[in-house]
Design a protein around this motif. Structure first.
Motif, mmCIF file in Angstrom:
data_model
loop_
_atom_site.group_PDB
_atom_site.id
_atom_site.type_symbol
_atom_site.label_atom_id
_atom_site.label_comp_id
_atom_site.label_asym_id
_atom_site.label_seq_id
_atom_site.Cartn_x
_atom_site.Cartn_y
_atom_site.Cartn_z
ATOM 1 N N SER A 43 -18.180 -23.142 -17.553
ATOM 2 C CA SER A 43 -17.074 -23.720 -16.779
ATOM 3 C C SER A 43 -16.991 -25.329 -16.913
ATOM 4 N N LEU A 44 -15.599 -25.792 -17.115
ATOM 5 C CA LEU A 44 -15.578 -27.182 -17.345
ATOM 6 C C LEU A 44 -14.751 -27.595 -16.271
ATOM 7 N N THR A 45 -14.903 -28.762 -15.459
ATOM 8 C CA THR A 45 -14.000 -29.256 -14.411
ATOM 9 C C THR A 45 -13.821 -30.655 -14.494
ATOM 10 N N ASP A 46 -12.608 -31.171 -14.381
ATOM 11 C CA ASP A 46 -12.285 -32.616 -14.269
ATOM 12 C C ASP A 46 -12.488 -33.105 -12.723
ATOM 13 N N LEU A 47 -13.093 -33.770 -12.065
ATOM 14 C CA LEU A 47 -13.279 -34.328 -10.706
ATOM 15 C C LEU A 47 -13.197 -35.737 -10.652
ATOM 16 N N THR A 48 -12.483 -36.202 -9.405
ATOM 17 C CA THR A 48 -12.646 -37.665 -9.219
ATOM 18 C C THR A 48 -12.925 -37.743 -7.693
ATOM 19 N N ILE A 49 -13.991 -38.289 -7.581
ATOM 20 C CA ILE A 49 -14.491 -38.602 -6.030
ATOM 21 C C ILE A 49 -14.097 -39.835 -5.557
ATOM 22 N N SER A 50 -13.649 -39.727 -4.278
ATOM 23 C CA SER A 50 -13.452 -41.266 -3.618
ATOM 24 C C SER A 50 -14.673 -41.651 -2.946
ATOM 25 N N ILE A 51 -14.980 -42.678 -3.181
ATOM 26 C CA ILE A 51 -16.263 -43.634 -2.344
ATOM 27 C C ILE A 51 -15.586 -44.468 -1.367
ATOM 28 N N PRO A 52 -16.185 -44.309 -0.001
ATOM 29 C CA PRO A 52 -15.541 -45.191 0.922
ATOM 30 C C PRO A 52 -16.277 -46.476 0.833
ATOM 31 N N PRO A 100 -10.649 -23.199 -3.998
ATOM 32 C CA PRO A 100 -10.649 -24.453 -4.218
ATOM 33 C C PRO A 100 -11.323 -25.409 -3.318
ATOM 34 N N ALA A 101 -11.971 -25.148 -2.197
ATOM 35 C CA ALA A 101 -12.690 -26.044 -1.282
ATOM 36 C C ALA A 101 -14.258 -25.897 -1.582
ATOM 37 N N THR A 102 -14.595 -24.731 -2.674
ATOM 38 C CA THR A 102 -15.869 -24.667 -2.807
ATOM 39 C C THR A 102 -16.205 -24.881 -4.472
ATOM 40 N N LEU A 103 -15.063 -24.129 -5.161
ATOM 41 C CA LEU A 103 -15.184 -24.186 -6.639
ATOM 42 C C LEU A 103 -16.042 -23.207 -7.178
ATOM 43 N N PHE A 104 -17.320 -23.363 -6.967
ATOM 44 C CA PHE A 104 -18.360 -22.657 -7.463
ATOM 45 C C PHE A 104 -19.578 -22.270 -6.415
ATOM 46 N N THR A 105 -20.115 -20.964 -6.854
ATOM 47 C CA THR A 105 -21.308 -20.467 -5.774
ATOM 48 C C THR A 105 -22.774 -20.907 -6.529
ATOM 49 N N GLY A 106 -23.601 -20.227 -5.936
ATOM 50 C CA GLY A 106 -24.922 -20.322 -6.334
ATOM 51 C C GLY A 106 -25.304 -19.202 -7.309
ATOM 52 N N GLU A 107 -24.143 -18.513 -7.760
ATOM 53 C CA GLU A 107 -24.671 -17.173 -8.348
ATOM 54 C C GLU A 107 -24.524 -17.566 -9.953
ATOM 55 N N ARG A 108 -24.942 -16.803 -11.003
ATOM 56 C CA ARG A 108 -24.901 -17.175 -12.422
ATOM 57 C C ARG A 108 -23.616 -16.453 -12.948
ATOM 58 N N PHE A 138 -17.329 -39.238 1.616
ATOM 59 C CA PHE A 138 -16.941 -38.918 0.435
ATOM 60 C C PHE A 138 -15.891 -38.089 0.191
ATOM 61 N N ALA A 139 -15.021 -37.879 -0.640
ATOM 62 C CA ALA A 139 -13.921 -37.026 -0.458
ATOM 63 C C ALA A 139 -13.582 -36.883 -2.079
ATOM 64 N N VAL A 140 -13.019 -35.581 -2.396
ATOM 65 C CA VAL A 140 -12.347 -35.399 -3.693
ATOM 66 C C VAL A 140 -10.914 -35.624 -3.738
ATOM 67 N N VAL A 141 -10.508 -36.304 -4.873
ATOM 68 C CA VAL A 141 -9.311 -36.862 -4.998
ATOM 69 C C VAL A 141 -8.519 -36.037 -6.020
ATOM 70 N N ALA A 142 -9.414 -35.444 -6.698
ATOM 71 C CA ALA A 142 -8.532 -34.512 -7.644
ATOM 72 C C ALA A 142 -9.446 -33.443 -8.585
ATOM 73 N N ALA A 143 -9.031 -32.369 -8.599
ATOM 74 C CA ALA A 143 -9.842 -31.339 -9.358
ATOM 75 C C ALA A 143 -9.168 -30.572 -10.220
ATOM 76 N N GLY A 182 -16.836 -26.388 1.732
ATOM 77 C CA GLY A 182 -15.521 -26.567 1.815
ATOM 78 C C GLY A 182 -15.090 -27.873 1.626
ATOM 79 N N VAL A 183 -15.784 -28.939 0.999
ATOM 80 C CA VAL A 183 -15.392 -30.279 1.260
ATOM 81 C C VAL A 183 -14.816 -30.633 -0.220
ATOM 82 N N LEU A 184 -14.530 -29.745 -1.001
ATOM 83 C CA LEU A 184 -14.225 -29.969 -2.548
ATOM 84 C C LEU A 184 -12.588 -29.866 -2.653
ATOM 85 N N ALA A 185 -11.882 -29.507 -1.490
ATOM 86 C CA ALA A 185 -10.453 -29.293 -1.429
ATOM 87 C C ALA A 185 -9.985 -30.982 -1.577
ATOM 88 N N PRO A 186 -9.121 -31.180 -2.757
ATOM 89 C CA PRO A 186 -8.501 -32.403 -3.052
ATOM 90 C C PRO A 186 -7.589 -32.938 -1.783
#
Length: 403
Positions: free
Chosen positions: A70-79, A57-65, A101-106, A26-30
């Protein structure tokens, strides 16, 4: 028989203890804008995936097919202040951008919107496509790629292709079949990039089991179009979990006009040793010794560059992710290969104490291998002699006469 079973069980236990994976789910929630650290950096990437959406929104995608890409714009903050080659996973949620590491926008994108994203972020025409390996959650691949892009300083447009992995060491076969499932989606993504006029060159970098998907996608492109797109200039295979015989066949079917290939190997790779054990005891490409036949002359004929990382030390107990965890390797790949240069280019900056050895051809590989006792990295540059297709068919076969 009992000893063989015991070895398999022991190997799986080892993998379980040292498995890939980061922090909590659940780390993907901005994160909230007011929590951003002014001293942090960020990496924006386009993520293409054949995974099934999670609806969360906290996980976005699973391990299933999923049959739909799907296409996603992601911005990751680097400490700030972290060591190069490390991914700082949050120990609790929400992440602290001063330390984690944290998600800024998805943002989910349509195909036309993804095209607009590419035009907006593709400043110099260089595109780097990364394909992760076995046992990766969606967020594992996102954070690892963000770390590599940030630490490398590569002036590229970062695009991640993440395929359905259940992120369990007991699902090795499921993951392998998921790479097969994803071949067409990956190939179409590459074609879309190559067809875009803003793209001048593409580097494909794949790790571990992801190298199978990369090779199969490129092979499919070559069979359908008559060749791999000339915009795909570099292919980097890091710790490739590839049967050497199968790789030889894939290589042949890429045709005569191929990208420049670089293979990163480590003979102490424990993950690949386990893969070999459960895959019929056939050599894995990521563990070959380029100083010995039949590999020595075959690599020379093919013009393949081999980077031997056996003596490079990182914190990875499996010795399977050195390409991303060694600061020197990250810098080399990011600054040179990903921007379209070759490893033997005179502009390659080795840095103090790197101890790199470059050989003009694989014919001198024996000297290079001997030097690696004191030098952590050995690079062997193959010299392509345009071998005939029937010779390429046995490019890495243990017995070149057995076809």
């Amino acid at each position: 028989m009992c000893n063989w079973v015991s070895n398999i069980v022991a190997a799986l236990c080892l993998l379980t203890l040292t498995a890939c994976g980061g922090g909590p789910e659940g780390v993907l929630a901005p994160i909230a804008a007011n929590t951003l650290s002014p001293s942090a950096s960020d990496v924006t990437m386009l993520v293409a995936t054949s995974r099934k959406p999670s609806g969360d929104p906290a996980t976005l995608f699973t391990g299933e097919r999923s049959p739909t890409l799907s296409l996603t714009d992601l911005t990751i903050s680097i400490p700030p202040g972290r060591a190069s080659g490390t991914v700082e996973w949050p120990k609790k949620l929400p992440p602290n951008p001063q330390k984690d590491f944290a998600v800024v926008a998805a943002k989910n994108l349509s195909v036309p919107q993804a095209g607009d994203w590419l035009h907006a972020h593709n400043a110099n025409g260089h595109v780097l496509v990364f394909v992760h390996g076995f046992n990766n959650r969606y967020e594992d691949s996102v954070f690892r790629f963000a770390q590599f892009v940030h630490d490398s300083g590569a002036k590229v447009t970062p695009i991640l292709f993440t395929w359905p992995s259940r992120a369990s060491v007991l699902d090795y076969n499921y993951d392998k079949e998921s790479t097969n499932f994803s071949r067409t989606a990956f190939e179409r993504a590459l074609k879309a990039l190559a067809d875009d006029r803003s793209v001048t060159d593409i580097t494909v970098m794949a790790h571990s089991m992801g190298t199978w998907l990369a090779m199969e996608g490129l092979r499919q492109m070559a069979l359908q179009d008559g060749r791999v797109s000339p915009k795909i200039r570099n292919v980097i295979l890091a710790s490739p979990d590839l049967d050497v015989d199968v790789f030889g066949r894939q290589w042949t079917e890429l045709g005569l006009e191929k990208p420049k290939f670089t293979i990163m190997i480590s003979r102490d790779d424990r993950a690949l040793a386990i893969s070999r054990l459960i895959s019929g005891d056939v050599d894995r490409v990521g563990q070959i010794d380029p100083s010995k036949e039949p590999y020595k002359s075959k690599l020379q004929a093919a013009g393949i560059t081999v980077i031997d990382l056996t003596n490079v030390k990182t914190n990875d107990r499996l010795n399977h992710s050195k390409f991303a965890e060694s600061p020197q390797i990250v810098a080399l790949l990011g600054a040179q290969l990903a921007s379209g240069q070759i490893l033997t280019d005179s502009r390659v900056g080795l840095g103090d104490g790197l101890g790199m050895v470059i050989a003009g051809t694989v014919g001198t590989v024996g000297k290079v291998a001997a030097t690696t006792v004191s030098a952590p990295i050995a690079i062997v540059e193959g010299k392509r002699n345009a071998p005939a297709p029937d010779q390429l068919g046995t490019i890495l076969k243990a017995d070149p006469a057995a076809e």
